[in-house]
Scaffold this motif. Structure first.
Motif, PDB file in Angstrom:
ATOM      1  N   VAL A  46       0.867  -1.176   0.000  1.00  0.00           N
ATOM      2  CA  VAL A  46       0.000   0.000   0.000  1.00  0.00           C
ATOM      3  C   VAL A  46       0.904   1.226   0.000  1.00  0.00           C
ATOM      4  CG1 VAL A  46      -1.886  -1.190   1.181  1.00  0.00           C
ATOM      5  CG2 VAL A  46      -0.153   0.019   2.515  1.00  0.00           C
ATOM      6  N   VAL A  47       0.315   2.392  -0.204  1.00  0.00           N
ATOM      7  CA  VAL A  47       1.094   3.625  -0.335  1.00  0.00           C
ATOM      8  C   VAL A  47       0.782   4.567   0.815  1.00  0.00           C
ATOM      9  CG1 VAL A  47       1.500   5.676  -1.762  1.00  0.00           C
ATOM     10  CG2 VAL A  47       1.188   3.445  -2.841  1.00  0.00           C
ATOM     11  N   SER A  48       1.828   5.175   1.370  1.00  0.00           N
ATOM     12  CA  SER A  48       1.672   6.256   2.336  1.00  0.00           C
ATOM     13  C   SER A  48       2.465   7.453   1.850  1.00  0.00           C
ATOM     14  CB  SER A  48       2.172   5.842   3.731  1.00  0.00           C
ATOM     15  OG  SER A  48       1.315   4.893   4.324  1.00  0.00           O
ATOM     16  N   SER A  49       1.853   8.634   1.927  1.00  0.00           N
ATOM     17  CA  SER A  49       2.536   9.851   1.485  1.00  0.00           C
ATOM     18  C   SER A  49       2.110  11.002   2.380  1.00  0.00           C
ATOM     19  CB  SER A  49       2.198  10.161   0.020  1.00  0.00           C
ATOM     20  OG  SER A  49       0.800  10.201  -0.176  1.00  0.00           O
ATOM     21  N   LYS A  50       3.091  11.688   2.919  1.00  0.00           N
ATOM     22  CA  LYS A  50       2.776  12.798   3.834  1.00  0.00           C
ATOM     23  C   LYS A  50       4.011  13.659   4.018  1.00  0.00           C
ATOM     24  CE  LYS A  50       3.972  10.481   8.196  1.00  0.00           C
ATOM     25  NZ  LYS A  50       4.614   9.302   7.650  1.00  0.00           N
ATOM     26  N   TYR A  97       1.374  16.553   7.584  1.00  0.00           N
ATOM     27  CA  TYR A  97       0.650  17.287   6.555  1.00  0.00           C
ATOM     28  C   TYR A  97       0.269  16.337   5.431  1.00  0.00           C
ATOM     29  CZ  TYR A  97       3.039  21.220   8.842  1.00  0.00           C
ATOM     30  OH  TYR A  97       3.530  22.119   9.762  1.00  0.00           O
ATOM     31  N   ALA A  98      -0.968  16.438   4.974  1.00  0.00           N
ATOM     32  CA  ALA A  98      -1.403  15.677   3.806  1.00  0.00           C
ATOM     33  C   ALA A  98      -2.087  16.621   2.839  1.00  0.00           C
ATOM     34  CB  ALA A  98      -2.360  14.552   4.214  1.00  0.00           C
ATOM     35  N   ASN A  99      -1.465  16.840   1.690  1.00  0.00           N
ATOM     36  CA  ASN A  99      -2.039  17.672   0.636  1.00  0.00           C
ATOM     37  C   ASN A  99      -2.944  16.824  -0.252  1.00  0.00           C
ATOM     38  OD1 ASN A  99      -0.598  20.039   1.455  1.00  0.00           O
ATOM     39  ND2 ASN A  99       1.239  19.201   0.482  1.00  0.00           N
ATOM     40  N   SER A 113      -9.632  12.239   3.318  1.00  0.00           N
ATOM     41  CA  SER A 113      -8.863  12.123   4.563  1.00  0.00           C
ATOM     42  C   SER A 113      -9.706  11.524   5.687  1.00  0.00           C
ATOM     43  CB  SER A 113      -8.283  13.480   4.985  1.00  0.00           C
ATOM     44  OG  SER A 113      -7.253  13.890   4.115  1.00  0.00           O
ATOM     45  N   ARG A 114     -10.436  10.459   5.370  1.00  0.00           N
ATOM     46  CA  ARG A 114     -11.247   9.771   6.376  1.00  0.00           C
ATOM     47  C   ARG A 114     -10.362   8.798   7.169  1.00  0.00           C
ATOM     48  NH1 ARG A 114     -13.691   9.590   1.644  1.00  0.00           N
ATOM     49  NH2 ARG A 114     -12.948   7.456   1.319  1.00  0.00           N
ATOM     50  N   ASP A 145      -8.176  20.822  -1.659  1.00  0.00           N
ATOM     51  CA  ASP A 145      -6.970  21.649  -1.680  1.00  0.00           C
ATOM     52  C   ASP A 145      -6.624  22.190  -0.302  1.00  0.00           C
ATOM     53  OD1 ASP A 145      -6.532  21.339  -4.431  1.00  0.00           O
ATOM     54  OD2 ASP A 145      -7.952  22.945  -4.915  1.00  0.00           O
ATOM     55  N   THR A 146      -7.376  21.795   0.715  1.00  0.00           N
ATOM     56  CA  THR A 146      -7.080  22.179   2.096  1.00  0.00           C
ATOM     57  C   THR A 146      -6.219  21.093   2.733  1.00  0.00           C
ATOM     58  OG1 THR A 146      -9.160  23.396   2.314  1.00  0.00           O
ATOM     59  CG2 THR A 146      -8.052  22.739   4.354  1.00  0.00           C
ATOM     60  N   THR A 147      -5.061  21.460   3.217  1.00  0.00           N
ATOM     61  CA  THR A 147      -4.133  20.488   3.782  1.00  0.00           C
ATOM     62  C   THR A 147      -4.663  19.935   5.103  1.00  0.00           C
ATOM     63  OG1 THR A 147      -2.249  21.634   2.791  1.00  0.00           O
ATOM     64  CG2 THR A 147      -1.773  20.145   4.623  1.00  0.00           C
ATOM     65  N   ARG A 148      -4.613  18.634   5.246  1.00  0.00           N
ATOM     66  CA  ARG A 148      -4.900  18.015   6.544  1.00  0.00           C
ATOM     67  C   ARG A 148      -3.666  18.171   7.431  1.00  0.00           C
ATOM     68  NH1 ARG A 148      -4.558  12.643   9.225  1.00  0.00           N
ATOM     69  NH2 ARG A 148      -6.486  12.240  10.377  1.00  0.00           N
ATOM     70  N   MET A 149      -3.847  18.720   8.633  1.00  0.00           N
ATOM     71  CA  MET A 149      -2.755  18.896   9.580  1.00  0.00           C
ATOM     72  C   MET A 149      -3.102  18.176  10.874  1.00  0.00           C
ATOM     73  SD  MET A 149      -1.768  22.912   9.029  1.00  0.00           S
ATOM     74  CE  MET A 149      -1.586  23.604   7.374  1.00  0.00           C
ATOM     75  N   LEU A 150      -2.155  17.414  11.374  1.00  0.00           N
ATOM     76  CA  LEU A 150      -2.378  16.560  12.537  1.00  0.00           C
ATOM     77  C   LEU A 150      -1.127  16.526  13.392  1.00  0.00           C
ATOM     78  CD1 LEU A 150      -4.528  14.187  13.495  1.00  0.00           C
ATOM     79  CD2 LEU A 150      -2.712  12.704  12.644  1.00  0.00           C
TER      80      LEU A 150
END
Length: 259
Positions: free
Chosen positions: A86-90, A140-142, A169-170, A228-233
Motif C-alpha cells: 500500500v502507499v503512504s505519502s505525507k 501534513y497531507a495535501n 482524509s477519512r 486543496d485544504t491540507t490536513r494537519m495533525l
C-alpha cells in the motif's frame, strides 16, 4: 500558555478519577477514545498558526509498505497479504522545529496530561523519545496524499487534529483484526479488507479533537485528501521506557535526517 488555557478542563476534567475511568472503559471497549473540543479555541488557533508557518520546512515522502510494516517475505507470494503493498505519502516536521512555547510542547510536557494518558492506557511510565526528532510531530497531507492501511508497532497513539480538509482524509479502521501478542496475523481478514470485501468503520472528528487509538491490533488508514485544504495533525509520542530512540533507518525514512 498554561495547561488551563490549552485543555478545556470543564469538558474534559483529566484529573477526575471518574472521568479517567470512563475514558479507560471506552478505550478498552472500542479501541479508540475521541475527546471532541479537547483544545480550547485560542490554543487551537495558535497551533494552527504554528503549523501553517512551519509547513515549508516539512519533509515530504512517499513510501510503499505492507500493512504489517514488515519486509518482503519470500516464503509467501507477492500477492499474499503479508507482501501486498500500500502507499503512504505525507509531510512531517519534527520535535526540534516545535517552538519551546508551543501549546503542543506545554501539553506534551504537562504532568497532569501525562498522568491522564498513563492512567487511560494502563502504562505505569511514559517518557519522551531520546532522539531530538520523534516526540512531537506535525503531519501534513495535501491533495492526493494518504496513509495506507497498516498496524502500528506501538501499543497506542495520541493525535490532535489541527486542520480538516474539505473532502477525503477519512480515518478508517477495524478493531482487533489481528492478535500480534498471540502471533495471529489473520491473513484472511486482511485479504478481505484489501479486496474491498469488508467495510471499515469511519471515525469522524473536527479540529481540536484529541484521539487516543490502540493501533497495534486494529488496522487503520487515512484515505486520500480530496481537497486543496491540507490536513494537519499533531502526533504526541511517548515511550514506556526511558532512553528509547527511533531507529536511524526509521528517522531517515520518515524525517529525511537523523538530527
Amino acid at each position: 500558555m498554561i495547561i488551563e488555557d490549552i485543555i478545556d478542563l470543564d469538558a474534559h476534567p483529566i484529573t477526575d478519577p471518574s472521568f479517567r475511568a470512563a475514558c479507560l472503559s471506552t478505550l478498552d471497549d472500542t479501541g479508540v477514545l475521541v475527546l471532541e473540543g479537547f483544545l480550547r479555541p485560542a490554543a487551537l488557533a495558535a497551533v494552527l498558526s504554528e503549523s501553517r508557518a512551519g509547513q515549508d520546512q516539512a519533509y515530504f515522502c512517499t513510501q510503499t509498505h505492507s500493512v504489517y510494516l514488515t519486509p518482503h517475505d519470500p516464503t509467501f507470494p507477492d500477492d499474499h497479504p503479508a507482501n501486498r503493498k500500500v502507499v503512504s505519502s505525507k509531510g512531517c516536521i519534527c520535535d526540534d522545529l516545535v517552538a519551546a512555547d508551543s501549546p503542543l510542547r506545554t501539553l506534551y510536557d504537562d504532568q497532569t496530561f501525562r498522568a491522564f494518558v498513563s492512567g487511560v492506557t494502563g502504562q505505569p511510565e511514559l517518557h519522551p523519545y531520546a532522539d531530538p526528532l520523534s516526540s512531537i510531530n506535525i503531519h501534513y497531507a495535501n491533495r492526493g496524499q494518504e496513509l495506507g492501511w497498516h498496524f502500528d508497532n506501538s501499543s497506542f497513539a495520541i493525535t490532535l487534529l489541527i486542520q480538516k480538509p474539505d473532502a477525503g482524509s477519512r480515518f478508517e479502521y477495524i478493531k482487533g483484526l489481528r492478535d500480534a501478542e498471540a502471533g495471529d496475523m489473520n491473513y484472511d481478514g486482511v485479504r478481505a479488507l484489501l479486496d474491498g470485501a469488508v467495510e471499515p468503520k469511519v471515525l469522524s472528528m473536527d479540529p481540536g479533537t484529541l484521539v487516543l487509538f490502540r493501533g497495534r491490533n486494529s488496522i487503520h488508514r487515512v484515505s486520500p485528501n480530496e481537497s486543496d485544504t491540507t490536513r494537519m495533525l499533531a502526533v504526541l509520542a511517548y515511550n514506556t521506557e526511558a532512553g528509547v530512540e527511533l531507529s536511524e533507518s526509521a528517522r531517515l525514512t520518515f524525517y529525511g535526517r537523523l538530527n
